[in-house]
Design an enzyme around this catalytic site. Structure first.
Site, PDB file in Angstrom:
ATOM      1  N   LYS A  29       0.840  -1.209   0.000  1.00 28.36           N
ATOM      2  CA  LYS A  29       0.000   0.000   0.000  1.00 28.36           C
ATOM      3  C   LYS A  29       0.873   1.256   0.000  1.00 28.36           C
ATOM      4  O   LYS A  29       2.058   1.192   0.343  1.00 28.36           O
ATOM      5  CB  LYS A  29      -0.921  -0.021   1.219  1.00 28.36           C
ATOM      6  CG  LYS A  29      -0.192   0.024   2.544  1.00 28.36           C
ATOM      7  CD  LYS A  29      -1.121  -0.342   3.693  1.00 28.36           C
ATOM      8  CE  LYS A  29      -0.376  -0.296   5.013  1.00 28.36           C
ATOM      9  NZ  LYS A  29      -1.125  -0.920   6.111  1.00 28.36           N
ATOM     10  N   ARG A 125     -10.685  -0.333  14.782  1.00 31.09           N
ATOM     11  CA  ARG A 125     -10.563   0.538  13.619  1.00 31.09           C
ATOM     12  C   ARG A 125     -11.434  -0.049  12.513  1.00 31.09           C
ATOM     13  O   ARG A 125     -12.393   0.571  12.089  1.00 31.09           O
ATOM     14  CB  ARG A 125      -9.081   0.616  13.205  1.00 31.09           C
ATOM     15  CG  ARG A 125      -8.791   1.635  12.139  1.00 31.09           C
ATOM     16  CD  ARG A 125      -7.305   1.722  11.832  1.00 31.09           C
ATOM     17  NE  ARG A 125      -6.779   0.476  11.264  1.00 31.09           N
ATOM     18  CZ  ARG A 125      -5.527   0.311  10.852  1.00 31.09           C
ATOM     19  NH1 ARG A 125      -4.650   1.304  10.956  1.00 31.09           N
ATOM     20  NH2 ARG A 125      -5.124  -0.832  10.345  1.00 31.09           N
ATOM     21  N   TYR A 256      17.072  29.641   8.974  1.00 34.58           N
ATOM     22  CA  TYR A 256      15.864  30.422   9.302  1.00 34.58           C
ATOM     23  C   TYR A 256      15.634  30.472  10.801  1.00 34.58           C
ATOM     24  O   TYR A 256      15.768  29.451  11.491  1.00 34.58           O
ATOM     25  CB  TYR A 256      14.639  29.786   8.652  1.00 34.58           C
ATOM     26  CG  TYR A 256      14.502  30.049   7.170  1.00 34.58           C
ATOM     27  CD1 TYR A 256      14.429  31.360   6.677  1.00 34.58           C
ATOM     28  CD2 TYR A 256      14.422  28.988   6.273  1.00 34.58           C
ATOM     29  CE1 TYR A 256      14.286  31.586   5.315  1.00 34.58           C
ATOM     30  CE2 TYR A 256      14.276  29.218   4.908  1.00 34.58           C
ATOM     31  CZ  TYR A 256      14.219  30.522   4.440  1.00 34.58           C
ATOM     32  OH  TYR A 256      14.077  30.743   3.099  1.00 34.58           O
ATOM     33  N   MET A 304      13.273  24.385   2.501  1.00 34.83           N
ATOM     34  CA  MET A 304      12.540  23.593   1.505  1.00 34.83           C
ATOM     35  C   MET A 304      13.468  22.735   0.641  1.00 34.83           C
ATOM     36  O   MET A 304      13.173  21.579   0.356  1.00 34.83           O
ATOM     37  CB  MET A 304      11.701  24.514   0.611  1.00 34.83           C
ATOM     38  CG  MET A 304      10.783  23.751  -0.330  1.00 34.83           C
ATOM     39  SD  MET A 304       9.887  24.824  -1.456  1.00 34.83           S
ATOM     40  CE  MET A 304       8.834  25.727  -0.352  1.00 34.83           C
TER      41      MET A 304
HETATM   42  C1  LIG Z   1      -0.367  -1.928   6.763  1.00 33.27           C
HETATM   43  C2  LIG Z   1      -0.918  -3.220   7.193  1.00 33.27           C
HETATM   44  C3  LIG Z   1      -0.081  -4.328   7.427  1.00 33.27           C
HETATM   45  C4  LIG Z   1       1.427  -4.232   7.413  1.00 33.27           C
HETATM   46  O1  LIG Z   1       1.862  -3.691   8.644  1.00 33.27           O
HETATM   47  P1  LIG Z   1       3.404  -3.486   8.992  1.00 33.27           P
HETATM   48  O2  LIG Z   1       3.407  -3.010  10.386  1.00 33.27           O
HETATM   49  O3  LIG Z   1       3.922  -2.472   8.046  1.00 33.27           O
HETATM   50  O4  LIG Z   1       4.049  -4.812   8.802  1.00 33.27           O
HETATM   51  C5  LIG Z   1      -0.678  -5.544   7.718  1.00 33.27           C
HETATM   52  N1  LIG Z   1      -2.021  -5.654   7.803  1.00 33.27           N
HETATM   53  C6  LIG Z   1      -2.848  -4.617   7.601  1.00 33.27           C
HETATM   54  C7  LIG Z   1      -4.317  -4.805   7.711  1.00 33.27           C
HETATM   55  C8  LIG Z   1      -2.329  -3.366   7.301  1.00 33.27           C
HETATM   56  O5  LIG Z   1      -3.161  -2.336   7.115  1.00 33.27           O
END
Ligand SMILES: *Cc1c(COP(=O)(O)O)cnc(C)c1O
Length: 363
Positions: A29, A125, A256, A304
């Protein structure tokens, strides 16, 4: 930045070793946590069971690039149309709420899809409550729109904290739900629990499918040393060059807001990278970087496009030298602590203006 796909494969091997009987669902993802989902997927497609992403757009991106492995939609489908698309493109679909089961019952599909039923065991969640899991499992089966095998999944809230009893409680609830569903006569279920923290830290959390994310990218999910996690190799390495060097007197200030004051006559190097390139602006003075194999510290605020480092103690540093902001020998997790965040965020939010060079030595 450089993306080392050999390191990625090394990390995947550690995930397999830690959970030898499990099938691997590589979590890609958010553009593979900022590493480039398509490149990452091609590098490991023959070594994993499937990929996981958050949205159907991310899944289509992998299909459009020619990747054929199953893809799991971690948040399921957001509309009935997406269900039809998911079935057509061989995406496995998480059902985490009753409304998604309602949508499946209404939608006609060209072929059955692979369904994952997510149980809320305490993260609060996503997921159906433990006491409605059996009922929703039965509705999925009775819809006749799912493949034989339904995977029960859950997600751990605190697997990264190795002495946190909450993980054991969540695992116990999951076990109960599974038992309950099996007792109803179900023989065709499988399970999926582990994120990286669970895979590396909790033997009891082993399941048919594990879902490693951050560990594939070489960042430990833990804040403390851990024998397996410490063997992970960072995949992303962020580097830039020194474009100016100056010497300033004791008491002169840098950057800055003039927030850093030289405690002695100091040699200051300007590095061509800033928050516009994904380096966190709230990294404090003192945040480490690497130059000529040694550590130097951030001096003053991040701009930046540039930042300044104190190189007084490394006289051999020259104009044009490469500076590593994170990567080998300097974990993004360590930098993240100086910026009040976690390594996950630093690598994931890298902007597109930073070009990626991929390293892959074997095929
Ligand atoms: C992002 C995610 C993972 C992976 O988690 P990590 O801590 O990056 O290994 C696994 N299961 C779900 C449902 C996730 O959303």
């Amino acid at each position: 930045m450089t993306i080392n796909l050999d390191a990625l494969r090394h990390n995947l091997a550690i995930a397999k070793k830690s959970s030898p009987l499990s099938k691997i669902v590589a979590v890609l993802k958010a553009n593979a946590y900022g590493h480039g989902a398509v490149e990452v997927a091609f590098a490991i497609q023959d070594r994993v069971e499937m990929f996981a992403v958050s949205s159907i757009e991310e899944a289509m991106h992998l299909r459009d690039a020619g990747l054929t492995r199953p893809v799991l939609l971690l948040e399921g489908c957001f509309s009935e149309n997406e269900l039809a698309q998911a079935a057509a493109f061989d995406f496995s679909v998480v059902f985490h709420s009753e409304y998604q089961v309602n949508a499946l019952e209404k939608q006609s599909l060209t072929k059955p899809l692979s369904a994952w039923l997510k149980i809320d065991t305490g993260m609060h969640r996503l997921g159906v409550y433990p006491d409605s899991a059996l009922r929703l499992y039965q509705r999925l089966k009775q819809s006749n729109k799912t493949r034989d095998l339904v995977t029960l999944m859950t997600h751990m809230a605190s697997a990264d904290l190795l002495d946190e009893p909450y993980t054991a409680q969540q695992l116990a609830i999951f076990k109960q739900v599974k038992k309950h569903i099996i007792a109803s006569g179900a023989s065709d279920i499988s399970t999926s629990i582990g994120n990286s923290g669970t895979i590396l830290g909790w033997d009891e959390g082993r399941s048919d499918f594990v879902r490693p994310g951050i560990m594939l990218y070489g960042l430990s999910p833990f804040d403390v040393p851990h024998p397996e996690a410490d063997k992970l190799l960072p995949v992303m390495s962020l580097q830039s060059k020194i474009i100016a060097i100056r010497t300033i007197d004791k008491g002169e200030r840098v950057g800055y807001g003039s927030t850093w004051e030289a405690p002695q006559p100091s040699r200051i190097a300007t590095v061509a990278i800033g928050y516009g390139d994904g380096y966190p602006r709230n990294a404090k003075s003192g945040t480490p970087v690497l130059v000529r194999g040694k550590r130097a510290c951030l001096a003053g605020r991040v701009s930046m496009d540039m930042l300044s480092i104190d190189i007084t103690h490394i006289p051999e540093v020259r104009m044009g030298d490469t500076v590593t902001l994170w990567g080998e020998s300097l974990s993004a997790n360590e930098v993240a602590r100086w910026a009040d965040t976690i390594g996950y965020e630093l690598v994931t939010r890298m902007p597109l203006r930073v070009p990626k060079t991929y390293i892959l030595s074997e095929t």
